[in-house]
Design an enzyme around this catalytic site. Structure first.
Site, PDB file in Angstrom:
ATOM      1  N   GLY A  68       0.819  -1.218   0.000  1.00  0.00           N
ATOM      2  CA  GLY A  68       0.000   0.000   0.000  1.00  0.00           C
ATOM      3  C   GLY A  68       0.850   1.264   0.000  1.00  0.00           C
ATOM      4  N   LEU A  81       1.590   3.628   2.394  1.00  0.00           N
ATOM      5  CA  LEU A  81       2.576   3.811   3.464  1.00  0.00           C
ATOM      6  C   LEU A  81       3.669   2.747   3.383  1.00  0.00           C
ATOM      7  CD1 LEU A  81       3.567   5.270   5.992  1.00  0.00           C
ATOM      8  CD2 LEU A  81       2.017   3.837   7.350  1.00  0.00           C
ATOM      9  N   ILE A 139      -3.281 -10.397   6.746  1.00  0.00           N
ATOM     10  CA  ILE A 139      -3.640 -10.062   8.126  1.00  0.00           C
ATOM     11  C   ILE A 139      -4.903 -10.794   8.598  1.00  0.00           C
ATOM     12  CG2 ILE A 139      -5.106  -8.022   7.755  1.00  0.00           C
ATOM     13  CD1 ILE A 139      -3.305  -6.644   9.920  1.00  0.00           C
ATOM     14  N   ALA A 149      -4.666  -2.224   5.768  1.00  0.00           N
ATOM     15  CA  ALA A 149      -5.940  -1.649   6.203  1.00  0.00           C
ATOM     16  C   ALA A 149      -6.948  -1.688   5.061  1.00  0.00           C
ATOM     17  CB  ALA A 149      -5.750  -0.201   6.654  1.00  0.00           C
ATOM     18  N   THR A 186      -6.150   6.495  12.495  1.00  0.00           N
ATOM     19  CA  THR A 186      -6.641   7.637  11.716  1.00  0.00           C
ATOM     20  C   THR A 186      -7.341   8.709  12.547  1.00  0.00           C
ATOM     21  OG1 THR A 186      -8.256   8.198   9.976  1.00  0.00           O
ATOM     22  CG2 THR A 186      -8.753   6.274  11.286  1.00  0.00           C
ATOM     23  N   ASP A 187      -7.343   9.930  12.012  1.00  0.00           N
ATOM     24  CA  ASP A 187      -8.134  11.028  12.586  1.00  0.00           C
ATOM     25  C   ASP A 187      -9.636  10.730  12.485  1.00  0.00           C
ATOM     26  OD1 ASP A 187      -7.904  11.199   9.757  1.00  0.00           O
ATOM     27  OD2 ASP A 187      -8.557  13.289   9.781  1.00  0.00           O
ATOM     28  N   TYR A 230     -15.616   3.030   8.426  1.00  0.00           N
ATOM     29  CA  TYR A 230     -14.146   2.976   8.422  1.00  0.00           C
ATOM     30  C   TYR A 230     -13.600   3.391   9.802  1.00  0.00           C
ATOM     31  CZ  TYR A 230      -9.390   4.764   7.611  1.00  0.00           C
ATOM     32  OH  TYR A 230      -8.051   5.043   7.718  1.00  0.00           O
ATOM     33  N   LYS A 271     -11.566   1.160  12.483  1.00  0.00           N
ATOM     34  CA  LYS A 271     -10.198   1.545  12.860  1.00  0.00           C
ATOM     35  C   LYS A 271     -10.091   1.700  14.380  1.00  0.00           C
ATOM     36  CE  LYS A 271      -7.037   2.338  10.705  1.00  0.00           C
ATOM     37  NZ  LYS A 271      -5.923   1.453  10.232  1.00  0.00           N
ATOM     38  N   TRP A 318      -5.204  12.342   6.435  1.00  0.00           N
ATOM     39  CA  TRP A 318      -5.135  12.834   5.052  1.00  0.00           C
ATOM     40  C   TRP A 318      -3.797  12.465   4.389  1.00  0.00           C
ATOM     41  CZ3 TRP A 318      -7.683  18.379   4.532  1.00  0.00           C
ATOM     42  CH2 TRP A 318      -8.877  18.425   5.249  1.00  0.00           C
TER      43      TRP A 318
HETATM   44  N1  LIG Z   1      -4.846   6.900   3.204  1.00  0.00           N
HETATM   45  C1  LIG Z   1      -5.141   7.826   4.090  1.00  0.00           C
HETATM   46  O1  LIG Z   1      -5.553   8.950   3.758  1.00  0.00           O
HETATM   47  C2  LIG Z   1      -4.980   7.548   5.545  1.00  0.00           C
HETATM   48  C3  LIG Z   1      -4.610   6.305   6.005  1.00  0.00           C
HETATM   49  N2  LIG Z   1      -4.500   6.067   7.361  1.00  0.00           N
HETATM   50  C4  LIG Z   1      -4.089   4.759   7.827  1.00  0.00           C
HETATM   51  O2  LIG Z   1      -2.730   4.600   7.426  1.00  0.00           O
HETATM   52  C5  LIG Z   1      -2.459   3.226   7.151  1.00  0.00           C
HETATM   53  C6  LIG Z   1      -1.832   3.114   5.777  1.00  0.00           C
HETATM   54  O3  LIG Z   1      -2.753   3.613   4.818  1.00  0.00           O
HETATM   55  P1  LIG Z   1      -2.408   3.636   3.263  1.00  0.00           P
HETATM   56  O4  LIG Z   1      -1.069   3.079   3.024  1.00  0.00           O
HETATM   57  O5  LIG Z   1      -2.754   4.979   2.758  1.00  0.00           O
HETATM   58  O6  LIG Z   1      -3.514   2.608   2.750  1.00  0.00           O
HETATM   59  P2  LIG Z   1      -3.531   1.722   1.418  1.00  0.00           P
HETATM   60  O7  LIG Z   1      -4.967   1.424   1.166  1.00  0.00           O
HETATM   61  O8  LIG Z   1      -2.723   2.373   0.353  1.00  0.00           O
HETATM   62  O9  LIG Z   1      -2.765   0.412   1.868  1.00  0.00           O
HETATM   63  C7  LIG Z   1      -3.345  -0.583   2.622  1.00  0.00           C
HETATM   64  C8  LIG Z   1      -2.738  -1.896   2.195  1.00  0.00           C
HETATM   65  O10 LIG Z   1      -3.296  -2.942   2.980  1.00  0.00           O
HETATM   66  C9  LIG Z   1      -3.475  -4.036   2.115  1.00  0.00           C
HETATM   67  N3  LIG Z   1      -4.386  -5.044   2.623  1.00  0.00           N
HETATM   68  C10 LIG Z   1      -5.751  -5.082   2.535  1.00  0.00           C
HETATM   69  N4  LIG Z   1      -6.215  -6.221   3.065  1.00  0.00           N
HETATM   70  C11 LIG Z   1      -5.129  -6.897   3.511  1.00  0.00           C
HETATM   71  C12 LIG Z   1      -4.966  -8.158   4.133  1.00  0.00           C
HETATM   72  N5  LIG Z   1      -5.996  -8.966   4.383  1.00  0.00           N
HETATM   73  N6  LIG Z   1      -3.713  -8.560   4.460  1.00  0.00           N
HETATM   74  C13 LIG Z   1      -2.630  -7.780   4.193  1.00  0.00           C
HETATM   75  N7  LIG Z   1      -2.737  -6.599   3.559  1.00  0.00           N
HETATM   76  C14 LIG Z   1      -3.971  -6.155   3.242  1.00  0.00           C
HETATM   77  C15 LIG Z   1      -4.000  -3.386   0.861  1.00  0.00           C
HETATM   78  O11 LIG Z   1      -3.932  -4.284  -0.225  1.00  0.00           O
HETATM   79  P3  LIG Z   1      -5.008  -4.145  -1.442  1.00  0.00           P
HETATM   80  O12 LIG Z   1      -4.705  -2.838  -2.073  1.00  0.00           O
HETATM   81  O13 LIG Z   1      -4.692  -5.353  -2.245  1.00  0.00           O
HETATM   82  O14 LIG Z   1      -6.363  -4.177  -0.784  1.00  0.00           O
HETATM   83  C16 LIG Z   1      -3.024  -2.232   0.722  1.00  0.00           C
HETATM   84  O15 LIG Z   1      -1.843  -2.635   0.070  1.00  0.00           O
HETATM   85  C17 LIG Z   1      -3.800   2.501   7.346  1.00  0.00           C
HETATM   86  O16 LIG Z   1      -3.836   1.978   8.637  1.00  0.00           O
HETATM   87  C18 LIG Z   1      -4.828   3.602   7.212  1.00  0.00           C
HETATM   88  O17 LIG Z   1      -6.012   3.305   7.914  1.00  0.00           O
HETATM   89  C19 LIG Z   1      -4.739   7.034   8.290  1.00  0.00           C
HETATM   90  C20 LIG Z   1      -5.095   8.293   7.889  1.00  0.00           C
HETATM   91  C21 LIG Z   1      -5.205   8.669   6.488  1.00  0.00           C
HETATM   92  C1  LIG Z   2     -12.810  14.021  -5.607  1.00  0.00           C
HETATM   93  C2  LIG Z   2     -13.454  15.081  -4.750  1.00  0.00           C
HETATM   94  C3  LIG Z   2     -13.459  14.957  -3.367  1.00  0.00           C
HETATM   95  N1  LIG Z   2     -14.032  15.902  -2.606  1.00  0.00           N
HETATM   96  C4  LIG Z   2     -14.032  15.766  -1.139  1.00  0.00           C
HETATM   97  C5  LIG Z   2     -14.688  14.528  -0.590  1.00  0.00           C
HETATM   98  C6  LIG Z   2     -14.033  14.341   0.756  1.00  0.00           C
HETATM   99  O1  LIG Z   2     -14.743  15.077   1.729  1.00  0.00           O
HETATM  100  C7  LIG Z   2     -12.662  14.964   0.539  1.00  0.00           C
HETATM  101  C8  LIG Z   2     -11.530  13.943   0.485  1.00  0.00           C
HETATM  102  O2  LIG Z   2     -11.888  12.944  -0.398  1.00  0.00           O
HETATM  103  P1  LIG Z   2     -11.187  11.536  -0.492  1.00  0.00           P
HETATM  104  O3  LIG Z   2     -12.255  10.556  -0.768  1.00  0.00           O
HETATM  105  O4  LIG Z   2     -10.033  11.625  -1.406  1.00  0.00           O
HETATM  106  O5  LIG Z   2     -10.559  11.332   0.911  1.00  0.00           O
HETATM  107  P2  LIG Z   2     -10.978  10.350   2.087  1.00  0.00           P
HETATM  108  O6  LIG Z   2     -10.932   8.974   1.559  1.00  0.00           O
HETATM  109  O7  LIG Z   2     -12.174  10.795   2.788  1.00  0.00           O
HETATM  110  O8  LIG Z   2      -9.709  10.603   3.013  1.00  0.00           O
HETATM  111  C9  LIG Z   2      -9.641   9.941   4.235  1.00  0.00           C
HETATM  112  O9  LIG Z   2      -9.112   8.637   4.001  1.00  0.00           O
HETATM  113  C10 LIG Z   2      -9.045   7.841   5.168  1.00  0.00           C
HETATM  114  C11 LIG Z   2      -8.425   6.511   4.751  1.00  0.00           C
HETATM  115  C12 LIG Z   2      -8.420   8.508   6.317  1.00  0.00           C
HETATM  116  O10 LIG Z   2      -7.966   7.843   7.250  1.00  0.00           O
HETATM  117  C13 LIG Z   2      -8.584   9.993   6.473  1.00  0.00           C
HETATM  118  O11 LIG Z   2      -7.550  10.580   7.247  1.00  0.00           O
HETATM  119  C14 LIG Z   2      -8.687  10.711   5.154  1.00  0.00           C
HETATM  120  O12 LIG Z   2      -7.455  10.822   4.522  1.00  0.00           O
HETATM  121  O13 LIG Z   2     -12.701  15.685  -0.679  1.00  0.00           O
HETATM  122  C15 LIG Z   2     -14.618  17.020  -3.168  1.00  0.00           C
HETATM  123  O14 LIG Z   2     -15.146  17.911  -2.454  1.00  0.00           O
HETATM  124  N2  LIG Z   2     -14.629  17.168  -4.535  1.00  0.00           N
HETATM  125  C16 LIG Z   2     -14.057  16.231  -5.365  1.00  0.00           C
HETATM  126  O15 LIG Z   2     -14.068  16.385  -6.604  1.00  0.00           O
END
Ligand SMILES: NC(=O)C1=CN([C@@H]2O[C@H](COP(=O)(O)OP(=O)(O)OC[C@H]3O[C@@H](n4cnc5c(N)ncnc54)[C@H](OP(=O)(O)O)[C@@H]3O)[C@@H](O)[C@H]2O)C=CC1
Ligand SMILES: Cc1cn([C@H]2C[C@H](O)[C@@H](COP(=O)(O)OP(=O)(O)O[C@H]3O[C@@H](C)C(=O)[C@@H](O)[C@H]3O)O2)c(=O)[nH]c1=O
Length: 286
Positions: free
Chosen positions: A11, A13, A39, A62, A103-104, A127, A131, A152
Site C-alpha cells: 500500500g 505507506l 492479516i 488496512a 486515523t483522525d 471505516y 479503525k 489525510w
Molecule cells: N490513506 C489515508 O488517507 C490515511 C490512512 N490512514 C491509515 O494509514 C495506514 C496506511 O494507509 P495507506 O497506506 O494509505 O492505505 P492503502 O490502502 O494504500 O494500503 C493498505 C494496504 O493494505 C493491504 N491489505 C488489505 N487487506 C489486507 C490483508 N488482508 N492482508 C494484508 N494486507 C492487506 C492493501 O492491499 P489491497 O490494495 O490489495 O487491498 C493495501 O496494500 C492505514 O492503517 C490507514 O487506515 C490514516 C489516515 C489517512
Molecule cells: C474528488 C473530490 C473529493 N471531494 C471531497 C470529498 C471528501 O470530503 C474529501 C476527500 O476525499 P477523499 O475521498 O479523497 O478522501 P478520504 O478517503 O475521505 O480521506 C480519508 O481517508 C481515510 C483513509 C483517512 O484515514 C482519512 O484521514 C482521510 O485521509 O474531498 C470534493 O469535495 N470534490 C471532489 O471532486
C-alpha cells in the site's frame, strides 16, 4: 537498527517505508507480499513472525475505502479490527513490538478544537468505527504497542487526494471541492521517517500518538495548493459538504495536537505545504 517486518507493504505507506528505508540505509527489514502476510490469517502471521523474528512489526495493512466501507462492513471490520488483533497476538507470541497505524477518522469532529490522544473517540463512519476497533484490539492484547493516528495521507504512491486532484485537474476546467471539512494533510514519506525515528530511539514509551504534518487546511485549500504548486489551470470552487453527498460522513474538524509525539521522540515535523511541494516535485520527475 533492530529487525523490522512490514505488514501491508504493497500500500501507500508500505511503499513509502520501503523508499525511506533505502534512503536511510536500513537493511534489516522484510516486506512480505500480501499472500505471505495476510492479516486475516492468524496462523500464517504467527508462522511468519516465528520465522523472521522481527523486533518491530509495522502494520500498514488496512481497508481504507471510506465510502465503500459503508457497504462492506464485514470486510472493513475483518481487516481493520480482527486482523489487527491477530497481528497483535502474533507479536505477543513472538516478543515483537507493534507499530499500528490509525486515523483522525476515529473522531467525530464536531468541535473546533485541537484533538489530543486523551480526547474521546467517537467515529461517524464504518471505516472510523473499524479503525477504532483495531486500536482497541491492539491495546487489549499487547502492551508493547505504538498506535500512531495520522490524517489525510498522500504521496507519490498508490491512490490519494493529491493524485486524484492532479488527474481531475488535467481532465476538467472546473471543480467543486468541500471547504467546510478541516484537517491536516500528511506526506506519507514524513510519516515513514517518523516511524523509523521512533524505532531508532529504542524508547519503550508505548501508547497512542498523533502524527500529521504541521498546519491546518480544508480540502478546498489543499486542492488550491495542489493546483498552484503543479501550475495546473483549473477553476476551484469552494462548496459545503452538503453539496457533495458521499455514502460516508466525514469529520468536519479533525486537526490533531502533535505535542506528545514531538516531545517524546524529539521530532521536527514539516509544514504541510512544504511537504506538498516535495511530493509534487517527485510526481513530476517520475
Ligand atoms: N490513506 C489515508 O488517507 C490515511 C490512512 N490512514 C491509515 O494509514 C495506514 C496506511 O494507509 P495507506 O497506506 O494509505 O492505505 P492503502 O490502502 O494504500 O494500503 C493498505 C494496504 O493494505 C493491504 N491489505 C488489505 N487487506 C489486507 C490483508 N488482508 N492482508 C494484508 N494486507 C492487506 C492493501 O492491499 P489491497 O490494495 O490489495 O487491498 C493495501 O496494500 C492505514 O492503517 C490507514 O487506515 C490514516 C489516515 C489517512
Ligand atoms: C474528488 C473530490 C473529493 N471531494 C471531497 C470529498 C471528501 O470530503 C474529501 C476527500 O476525499 P477523499 O475521498 O479523497 O478522501 P478520504 O478517503 O475521505 O480521506 C480519508 O481517508 C481515510 C483513509 C483517512 O484515514 C482519512 O484521514 C482521510 O485521509 O474531498 C470534493 O469535495 N470534490 C471532489 O471532486
Amino acid at each position: 537498527m533492530s529487525k523490522i517486518l512490514i505488514i501491508g507493504a504493497g500500500g501507500q505507506l508500505g511503499q513509502c517505508l520501503k523508499t525511506v528505508a533505502e534512503r536511510r540505509g536500513i537493511s534489516d527489514i522484510v516486506f512480505p507480499t500480501e499472500n505471505e502476510g495476510n492479516i486475516l490469517e492468524a496462523e500464517l502471521l504467527n508462522a511468519l513472525l516465528e520465522r523472521e523474528k522481527p523486533a518491530y512489526v509495522i502494520n500498514c495493512a488496512a481497508y481504507t475505502a471510506v465510502d465503500k466501507a459503508e457497504d462492506e462492513v464485514e470486510l472493513s471490520k475483518a481487516v481493520n479490527e480482527t486482523g489487527a488483533g491477530y497481528l497483535a497476538s502474533a507479536c505477543k507470541a513472538n516478543q515483537a513490538i507493534l507499530v499500528h497505524v490509525s486515523t483522525d477518522f476515529v473522531f467525530e469532529g464536531k468541535e473546533v478544537k485541537l484533538l489530543n490522544e486523551d480526547d474521546v473517540a467517537k467515529p461517524i463512519n464504518v471505516y472510523g468505527v473499524t479503525k477504532l476497533g483495531g486500536e482497541q484490539a491492539v491495546a487489549s492484547i499487547l502492551d508493547e504497542h505504538f498506535i500512531l493516528r495520522t490524517s489525510w495521507l498522500y504521496s507519490e504512491y498508490a491512490n490519494n487526494f493529491v493524485k486524484t486532484m492532479l488527474k481531475l485537474g488535467a481532465e476538467r476546467d472546473e471543480l467543486g471541492i468541500i471547504a467546510d471539512q478541516v484537517g491536516t494533510p500528511t506526506y506519507a514519506i514524513d510519516l515513514a521517517n517518523a516511524i523509523f525515528d521512533i524505532i531508532a530511539s529504542g524508547k519503550k514509551s508505548y501508547g497512542v500518538y498523533h502524527y500529521s504534518n504541521e498546519g491546518v487546511t480544508s480540502w478546498y485549500d489543499f486542492a488550491k495548493a495542489i493546483f498552484d504548486i503543479s501550475e495546473t489551470a483549473v477553476k476551484v470552487n469552494p462548496i459545503p459538504g452538503s453539496a457533495y453527498p458521499t455514502k460516508a460522513q466525514r469529520p468536519a474538524f479533525s486537526v490533531m495536537d502533535k505535542s506528545k509525539i514531538k516531545n517524546e521522540f524529539n521530532l521536527d515535523i514539516p509544514y504541510w505545504r512544504t511537504s506538498l511541494v516535495a511530493c509534487i516535485s517527485k510526481i513530476n520527475n517520475k
